[in-house]
Design a protein around this motif. Structure first.
Motif, short mmCIF file in Angstrom:
data_model
loop_
_atom_site.label_atom_id
_atom_site.label_comp_id
_atom_site.label_asym_id
_atom_site.label_seq_id
_atom_site.Cartn_x
_atom_site.Cartn_y
_atom_site.Cartn_z
N LEU A 53 0.84 -1.20 0.00
CA LEU A 53 0.00 0.00 0.00
C LEU A 53 0.88 1.26 0.00
O LEU A 53 0.68 2.17 -0.80
N GLY A 54 1.86 1.29 0.90
CA GLY A 54 2.73 2.46 1.01
C GLY A 54 3.48 2.77 -0.28
O GLY A 54 3.53 3.91 -0.73
N LEU A 55 4.02 1.73 -0.90
CA LEU A 55 4.79 1.92 -2.13
C LEU A 55 3.87 2.33 -3.29
O LEU A 55 4.24 3.15 -4.13
N GLN A 56 2.66 1.75 -3.32
CA GLN A 56 1.69 2.16 -4.36
C GLN A 56 1.35 3.64 -4.21
O GLN A 56 1.25 4.37 -5.20
N ILE A 57 1.17 4.08 -2.96
CA ILE A 57 0.84 5.48 -2.70
C ILE A 57 1.99 6.38 -3.16
O ILE A 57 1.79 7.39 -3.82
N GLU A 58 3.22 5.98 -2.82
CA GLU A 58 4.38 6.80 -3.17
C GLU A 58 4.61 6.83 -4.68
O GLU A 58 4.91 7.89 -5.26
N LEU A 59 4.42 5.71 -5.36
CA LEU A 59 4.59 5.69 -6.82
C LEU A 59 3.49 6.52 -7.48
O LEU A 59 3.74 7.20 -8.48
N LYS A 60 2.29 6.51 -6.90
CA LYS A 60 1.19 7.34 -7.41
C LYS A 60 1.55 8.82 -7.24
O LYS A 60 1.30 9.63 -8.13
N TYR A 148 -6.41 15.78 4.99
CA TYR A 148 -5.50 15.09 5.90
C TYR A 148 -5.60 15.72 7.28
O TYR A 148 -5.38 16.92 7.43
N ASP A 149 -5.97 14.90 8.26
CA ASP A 149 -6.04 15.39 9.63
C ASP A 149 -5.25 14.42 10.50
O ASP A 149 -5.72 13.33 10.83
N PHE A 150 -4.02 14.85 10.86
CA PHE A 150 -3.15 13.92 11.58
C PHE A 150 -3.62 13.65 13.02
O PHE A 150 -3.17 12.71 13.65
N ARG A 151 -4.54 14.48 13.52
CA ARG A 151 -5.04 14.27 14.89
C ARG A 151 -6.10 13.17 14.94
O ARG A 151 -6.44 12.68 15.99
N ASN A 152 -6.64 12.84 13.80
CA ASN A 152 -7.77 11.91 13.72
C ASN A 152 -7.28 10.59 13.12
O ASN A 152 -6.85 10.55 11.98
N PRO A 153 -7.32 9.48 13.89
CA PRO A 153 -6.78 8.21 13.36
C PRO A 153 -7.52 7.77 12.09
O PRO A 153 -8.74 7.91 11.99
N PHE A 154 -6.77 7.26 11.14
CA PHE A 154 -7.39 6.81 9.89
C PHE A 154 -6.58 5.67 9.27
O PHE A 154 -5.43 5.42 9.64
N VAL A 155 -7.22 4.98 8.31
CA VAL A 155 -6.51 4.07 7.42
C VAL A 155 -6.69 4.62 6.01
O VAL A 155 -7.64 5.36 5.75
N THR A 156 -5.80 4.26 5.11
CA THR A 156 -5.89 4.78 3.74
C THR A 156 -6.55 3.73 2.85
O THR A 156 -6.19 2.56 2.89
N CYS A 157 -7.54 4.16 2.08
CA CYS A 157 -8.21 3.26 1.14
C CYS A 157 -7.19 2.74 0.13
O CYS A 157 -6.45 3.53 -0.48
N GLY A 158 -7.19 1.42 -0.08
CA GLY A 158 -6.19 0.81 -0.96
C GLY A 158 -6.42 1.03 -2.43
O GLY A 158 -5.60 0.66 -3.26
N ALA A 159 -7.56 1.65 -2.80
CA ALA A 159 -7.85 1.87 -4.22
C ALA A 159 -7.87 3.36 -4.57
O ALA A 159 -7.31 3.80 -5.56
N THR A 160 -8.55 4.14 -3.72
CA THR A 160 -8.72 5.57 -4.03
C THR A 160 -7.68 6.45 -3.34
O THR A 160 -7.56 7.63 -3.64
N TYR A 161 -6.94 5.85 -2.39
CA TYR A 161 -5.92 6.59 -1.62
C TYR A 161 -6.50 7.85 -0.96
O TYR A 161 -5.97 8.94 -1.11
N VAL A 162 -7.60 7.65 -0.26
CA VAL A 162 -8.16 8.72 0.57
C VAL A 162 -8.24 8.17 2.00
O VAL A 162 -8.36 6.96 2.20
N PRO A 163 -8.21 9.06 3.01
CA PRO A 163 -8.27 8.57 4.38
C PRO A 163 -9.68 8.11 4.75
O PRO A 163 -10.66 8.74 4.36
N ILE A 164 -9.74 6.99 5.46
CA ILE A 164 -11.01 6.54 6.04
C ILE A 164 -10.85 6.74 7.55
O ILE A 164 -10.11 5.99 8.20
N GLN A 184 -15.91 0.37 -3.15
CA GLN A 184 -15.00 -0.63 -3.74
C GLN A 184 -15.47 -2.08 -3.51
O GLN A 184 -14.84 -3.01 -3.98
N GLU A 185 -16.56 -2.23 -2.77
CA GLU A 185 -17.05 -3.59 -2.49
C GLU A 185 -17.34 -4.34 -3.79
O GLU A 185 -17.92 -3.78 -4.72
N GLY A 186 -16.89 -5.58 -3.86
CA GLY A 186 -17.11 -6.39 -5.06
C GLY A 186 -16.01 -6.26 -6.10
O GLY A 186 -15.98 -6.99 -7.09
#
Length: 212
Positions: A53-60, A148-164, A184-186
């Protein structure tokens, strides 16, 4: 895994990504005996999917050269992947530099602080972080609004690269456990390229001890 780490350290991200994905594609063919080994296999999946995920984000990020806001967001999300300390420091340094150049000083200062908290072993890293912090403290502002809100815990969507962010709905991959926005379901998981997002599945079974 060691080869993937090494390629990441030397900045060969495309090569590292290929190595990590090949691990995810090999694991379903592994058979182990004990419960302890099952746990090790599952742990390996988690370690590797964070790197994919991290490398995909960085290459994007490197692709979106003409969009400074998106560049900063992607650099920021990369720092929230669960990486080994030397790689986390590289991600933090990168995000700090990208945001600082774009005059997002308050956000750059956050990355500088996080970098200094890791007690960098490279003096050059620590020095740059201190300089950014000093410059930012004179003018704690951001020139652009980031998703991006670093105070609020999140995970990054593996397809759209937005914080959840915590409390928002998400769906996950039954194999590698990467998380996605509900739309992204399905779809085929973009991280492991093996399982369907949100599918009702058992997850990886790699040992008779799991079935007994």
């Amino acid at each position: 895994l060691k080869a993937g780490y090494k390629a990441t350290t030397t900045g060969k991200f495309t090569e590292a990504l290929r190595l990590f994905i090949s691990i995810l594609h090999t694991i379903p063919l592994i058979v182990v005996e004990s419960r302890r080994e099952v746990d090790e296999v599952k742990e390996l999946i988690i370690i590797v999917k964070e790197y994919v995920l991290g490398l995909q984000i960085e290459l994007k990020r490197r692709e979106v050269k003409d969009d400074p806001v998106r560049q900063q967001e992607l650099a920021a999300y990369f720092t929230h992947c669960n990486l080994q300390m030397p790689h986390l420091r590289l991600a933090l340094q990168n995000a700090m530099t990208v945001c600082f150049k774009a005059k997002n000083l308050a956000t750059a200062a956050n990355f500088a602080r996080r970098l200094l908290e890791t007690n960098p072993t490279l003096e050059s890293q620590a020095r740059t972080a201190r300089q950014v912090l000093q410059a930012a403290e004179r003018n704690m502002t951001d020139s652009a609004q980031l998703n991006y809100d670093f105070r609020n815990p999140f995970v990054t969507c593996g397809a759209t690269y937005v914080p959840i962010y915590r409390g928002q709905k998400d769906v996950s991959c039954p194999y590698c456990s990467s998380r996605f926005v509900p739309s992204q379901e399905g779809q085929l998981c973009t991280v492991c390229d093996l399982a369907v997002v949100g599918a009702d599945a058992s997850g990886l079974l790699c040992s008779p001890s799991q079935i007994r």
